[in-house]
Design an enzyme around this catalytic site. Sequence first.
Site, short mmCIF file in Angstrom:
data_model
loop_
_atom_site.label_atom_id
_atom_site.label_comp_id
_atom_site.label_asym_id
_atom_site.label_seq_id
_atom_site.Cartn_x
_atom_site.Cartn_y
_atom_site.Cartn_z
N SER A 90 0.74 -1.27 -0.17
CA SER A 90 0.14 0.20 -0.11
C SER A 90 0.77 1.45 -0.04
O SER A 90 0.37 2.31 -0.61
CB SER A 90 -0.90 0.07 1.10
OG SER A 90 -1.82 -1.07 1.18
N THR A 91 1.89 1.32 0.67
CA THR A 91 2.74 2.64 0.67
C THR A 91 4.18 2.33 0.13
O THR A 91 4.51 1.25 0.19
CB THR A 91 2.81 3.04 2.24
OG1 THR A 91 3.59 1.88 2.92
CG2 THR A 91 1.41 3.21 2.70
#
Length: 185
Positions: free
Chosen positions: A9-10
Amino acid sequence: MIVGYARVSTVGQSLDVQLNLLREAGCAKVFGEKRTGRSRDGREELAEALEFVREGDTLAVTRLDRLARSVSDLFAIIDQLQAKGVHFRCLQQSGVDTDSSTGRLMLGILGAVAAFEADIRKERQADGIARAKAAGVYKGRKPTVDTALVRSMHSEGKRPADIARELKIGRASVYRAIQGAAQVE
């Protein structure tokens, strides 16, 4: 051919564990990206993987939530794969595949669970932000525009477009700063 897809996600997270598992599973080609999984928008590597796979191939992921966080996105992706004659397999959630009716059932159940987890996470985050705001800890992002400078330049007779160009900011930011001054007066 087995084609892998990995996602975190990041930017601060690592794809290494997923990439290793996919290669160990025999993936000849692996697509990976660092993007949120809340929707398919902006996930170029996923789009490329879906375009790349051909009839008879298998698309593999390590966990179902790496592919999609919403049931609608999950089933849209699976429908797209099935229309191309491509199989789907989830490595760490055994029995989740499109090769059997039981596998498709598990796919639906775990897809719903992944969507539920995403909703719960969102609610917890909102609760945490509300508590932090109430405690005076959370004040949002720090301002990137010096509103006093914008207002000063505007009061000197400079046009908003010129202010924006000179400060290298958007005109909308200039107008917000000017409007904020008008509301204070």
